[in-house]
Design a protein around this motif. Sequence first.
Motif, PDB file in Angstrom:
ATOM      1  N   ARG A   1       0.832  -1.209   0.000  1.00 48.11           N
ATOM      2  CA  ARG A   1       0.000   0.000   0.000  1.00 48.11           C
ATOM      3  C   ARG A   1       0.865   1.256   0.000  1.00 48.11           C
ATOM      4  NH1 ARG A   1      -4.765   0.332   4.309  1.00 48.11           N
ATOM      5  NH2 ARG A   1      -5.354  -1.474   3.055  1.00 48.11           N
ATOM      6  N   GLU A   2       1.900   1.279   0.846  1.00 50.19           N
ATOM      7  CA  GLU A   2       2.789   2.435   0.887  1.00 50.19           C
ATOM      8  C   GLU A   2       3.587   2.554  -0.411  1.00 50.19           C
ATOM      9  OE1 GLU A   2       6.402   4.314   3.623  1.00 50.19           O
ATOM     10  OE2 GLU A   2       5.478   2.408   4.174  1.00 50.19           O
ATOM     11  N   THR A   3       4.042   1.419  -0.941  1.00 46.54           N
ATOM     12  CA  THR A   3       4.824   1.443  -2.177  1.00 46.54           C
ATOM     13  C   THR A   3       4.038   2.071  -3.325  1.00 46.54           C
ATOM     14  OG1 THR A   3       6.048  -0.531  -1.484  1.00 46.54           O
ATOM     15  CG2 THR A   3       6.068  -0.002  -3.836  1.00 46.54           C
ATOM     16  N   ALA A   4       2.744   1.784  -3.401  1.00 40.65           N
ATOM     17  CA  ALA A   4       1.912   2.309  -4.487  1.00 40.65           C
ATOM     18  C   ALA A   4       1.814   3.825  -4.474  1.00 40.65           C
ATOM     19  CB  ALA A   4       0.517   1.693  -4.421  1.00 40.65           C
ATOM     20  N   THR A   5       2.141   4.483  -3.349  1.00 39.17           N
ATOM     21  CA  THR A   5       2.039   5.948  -3.256  1.00 39.17           C
ATOM     22  C   THR A   5       3.358   6.657  -3.542  1.00 39.17           C
ATOM     23  OG1 THR A   5       2.604   6.068  -0.893  1.00 39.17           O
ATOM     24  CG2 THR A   5       0.291   5.619  -1.459  1.00 39.17           C
ATOM     25  N   LEU A   6       4.453   5.909  -3.735  1.00 41.01           N
ATOM     26  CA  LEU A   6       5.773   6.523  -3.864  1.00 41.01           C
ATOM     27  C   LEU A   6       6.015   7.092  -5.255  1.00 41.01           C
ATOM     28  CD1 LEU A   6       7.957   3.843  -2.011  1.00 41.01           C
ATOM     29  CD2 LEU A   6       7.137   6.025  -1.105  1.00 41.01           C
ATOM     30  N   ASN A   7       6.753   8.211  -5.301  1.00 43.46           N
ATOM     31  CA  ASN A   7       7.219   8.726  -6.587  1.00 43.46           C
ATOM     32  C   ASN A   7       8.544   8.061  -6.940  1.00 43.46           C
ATOM     33  OD1 ASN A   7       9.125   9.957  -4.965  1.00 43.46           O
ATOM     34  ND2 ASN A   7       8.287  12.009  -5.166  1.00 43.46           N
ATOM     35  N   THR A   8       9.171   8.499  -8.032  1.00 39.50           N
ATOM     36  CA  THR A   8      10.397   7.854  -8.507  1.00 39.50           C
ATOM     37  C   THR A   8      11.492   7.874  -7.453  1.00 39.50           C
ATOM     38  OG1 THR A   8       9.901   8.393 -10.804  1.00 39.50           O
ATOM     39  CG2 THR A   8      12.188   7.915 -10.280  1.00 39.50           C
ATOM     40  N   SER A   9      11.747   9.040  -6.812  1.00 43.41           N
ATOM     41  CA  SER A   9      12.805   9.084  -5.816  1.00 43.41           C
ATOM     42  C   SER A   9      12.486   8.228  -4.616  1.00 43.41           C
ATOM     43  CB  SER A   9      13.132  10.497  -5.357  1.00 43.41           C
ATOM     44  OG  SER A   9      12.087  11.332  -5.435  1.00 43.41           O
ATOM     45  N   GLY A  10      11.220   8.123  -4.259  1.00 43.58           N
ATOM     46  CA  GLY A  10      10.839   7.258  -3.154  1.00 43.58           C
ATOM     47  C   GLY A  10      11.068   5.785  -3.465  1.00 43.58           C
ATOM     48  N   ILE A  11      10.742   5.383  -4.683  1.00 46.68           N
ATOM     49  CA  ILE A  11      10.994   3.996  -5.105  1.00 46.68           C
ATOM     50  C   ILE A  11      12.487   3.691  -5.046  1.00 46.68           C
ATOM     51  CG2 ILE A  11      10.965   2.446  -7.099  1.00 46.68           C
ATOM     52  CD1 ILE A  11       8.245   2.625  -5.977  1.00 46.68           C
ATOM     53  N   ARG A  12      13.304   4.606  -5.537  1.00 48.72           N
ATOM     54  CA  ARG A  12      14.749   4.385  -5.541  1.00 48.72           C
ATOM     55  C   ARG A  12      15.307   4.356  -4.112  1.00 48.72           C
ATOM     56  NH1 ARG A  12      16.854   4.957 -10.657  1.00 48.72           N
ATOM     57  NH2 ARG A  12      18.948   5.428  -9.916  1.00 48.72           N
ATOM     58  N   GLU A  13      14.792   5.203  -3.255  1.00 49.32           N
ATOM     59  CA  GLU A  13      15.268   5.255  -1.868  1.00 49.32           C
ATOM     60  C   GLU A  13      15.025   3.933  -1.138  1.00 49.32           C
ATOM     61  OE1 GLU A  13      14.108   7.555   2.307  1.00 49.32           O
ATOM     62  OE2 GLU A  13      13.385   8.324   0.385  1.00 49.32           O
ATOM     63  N   HIS A  14      13.891   3.301  -1.390  1.00 50.05           N
ATOM     64  CA  HIS A  14      13.531   2.096  -0.656  1.00 50.05           C
ATOM     65  C   HIS A  14      14.070   0.810  -1.284  1.00 50.05           C
ATOM     66  CE1 HIS A  14      10.895   3.557   2.544  1.00 50.05           C
ATOM     67  NE2 HIS A  14      10.485   4.482   1.699  1.00 50.05           N
ATOM     68  N   PHE A  15      14.210   0.762  -2.627  1.00 50.10           N
ATOM     69  CA  PHE A  15      14.452  -0.527  -3.279  1.00 50.10           C
ATOM     70  C   PHE A  15      15.756  -0.611  -4.076  1.00 50.10           C
ATOM     71  CE2 PHE A  15       9.760  -0.107  -2.994  1.00 50.10           C
ATOM     72  CZ  PHE A  15       9.544  -1.137  -2.098  1.00 50.10           C
ATOM     73  N   LEU A  16      16.440   0.495  -4.297  1.00 50.22           N
ATOM     74  CA  LEU A  16      17.691   0.482  -5.067  1.00 50.22           C
ATOM     75  C   LEU A  16      18.875   0.665  -4.139  1.00 50.22           C
ATOM     76  CD1 LEU A  16      19.149   0.592  -7.891  1.00 50.22           C
ATOM     77  CD2 LEU A  16      18.960   3.084  -7.697  1.00 50.22           C
ATOM     78  N   ILE A  17      19.886  -0.202  -4.272  1.00 52.85           N
ATOM     79  CA  ILE A  17      21.181   0.009  -3.609  1.00 52.85           C
ATOM     80  C   ILE A  17      22.141   0.429  -4.705  1.00 52.85           C
ATOM     81  CG2 ILE A  17      22.990  -0.982  -2.175  1.00 52.85           C
ATOM     82  CD1 ILE A  17      20.987  -3.030  -1.172  1.00 52.85           C
ATOM     83  N   SER A  18      22.445   1.712  -4.748  1.00 54.87           N
ATOM     84  CA  SER A  18      23.170   2.251  -5.901  1.00 54.87           C
ATOM     85  C   SER A  18      24.662   1.959  -5.858  1.00 54.87           C
ATOM     86  CB  SER A  18      22.930   3.764  -6.010  1.00 54.87           C
ATOM     87  OG  SER A  18      23.348   4.414  -4.825  1.00 54.87           O
ATOM     88  N   THR A  19      25.229   1.775  -4.670  1.00 56.01           N
ATOM     89  CA  THR A  19      26.668   1.528  -4.568  1.00 56.01           C
ATOM     90  C   THR A  19      26.916   0.191  -3.878  1.00 56.01           C
ATOM     91  OG1 THR A  19      27.136   3.899  -4.432  1.00 56.01           O
ATOM     92  CG2 THR A  19      28.880   2.392  -3.726  1.00 56.01           C
ATOM     93  N   ILE A  20      27.382  -0.772  -4.641  1.00 53.68           N
ATOM     94  CA  ILE A  20      27.759  -2.082  -4.104  1.00 53.68           C
ATOM     95  C   ILE A  20      29.272  -2.206  -4.008  1.00 53.68           C
ATOM     96  CG2 ILE A  20      27.780  -4.567  -4.595  1.00 53.68           C
ATOM     97  CD1 ILE A  20      25.139  -3.690  -3.501  1.00 53.68           C
ATOM     98  N   PHE A  21      29.979  -1.681  -4.996  1.00 58.77           N
ATOM     99  CA  PHE A  21      31.430  -1.819  -5.033  1.00 58.77           C
ATOM    100  C   PHE A  21      32.103  -0.455  -4.960  1.00 58.77           C
ATOM    101  CE2 PHE A  21      29.915  -5.534  -7.560  1.00 58.77           C
ATOM    102  CZ  PHE A  21      30.295  -6.515  -6.655  1.00 58.77           C
TER     103      PHE A  21
END
Length: 276
Positions: A10-30
């Motif tokens: 329910r919360e995920t459905a309300t997120l904008n692009t930056s919110g989606i990236r904040e919660h589900f993307l790990i941008s730096t692994i190495f």
Amino acid sequence: MTQRFAIGPRETATLNTSGIREHFLISTIFTPGEIELTYTHYDRMIVGGAQPTGAALTLPCPESLKANFFLERRELGALNVGGAGTITVDGTVYELGNQDCLYVGMGSKEVAFASVDAAQPAKFYLLSAPAHAVHPTTRRTQAEATPVEMGARETANERTIYKYIYQEGIQSCQLVMGLTQLKVGSVWNTMPSHTHDRRMEAYLYFNLPQGQRVLHLLGEPTETRPLWVSNEQAILSPPWSIHTGCGSSHYAFIWGMAGENREYTDMDAVPLDALR
């Protein structure tokens, strides 16, 4: 070590692009010469990477684990996507080439990562889950992994799946780990898509050519959301979410899971006509 808290559909459905990236993307692994770790509250999986360049890198024990050493109550999977390297576990040295995997069992006190050639450093992708029993530290090369051919050229999803840590492979408490390589001309992964409500999943996209991207789709099947992903970035997929993607070129990705079981085939298929 950073943290990612779990959120629901329910919360995920309300997120904008930056919110989606904040919660589900790990941008730096190495990061050269460092170990990166992210603690997720999805099945308490830790996602990270080690890229040794000069001296060996020792697996730290972050204060937030409240443990005497990192693997006191955990198990670890490491899969190398870089140059040749070694992982030393309590004095025993394991050599890992590109796309070789090492499982490190609970109770191992000292784990160190090194590169054979600093000019072509190893890149160890790391997944760690809570453990309740000791399983032996075990290496499996890509040549020893269990390959499965799936998909077809006509549907642009022809791929080879290599299974390392799973029910019939390297034994673990709950960690499952492997990788998928798409054939040239194929761009879709995990299509038709699925969920598995009994465990979370994490993806690391790699071998993506310079300037290319993967459009990763997540969310409930009837409330999907897009996320553009670059090379060597990771995605967190909650148990309730689909996880599928389409690249602007062929690529590879490492998949890893933790949860109720270690059955590779435990998934709930989602028909294409059900996606929104």
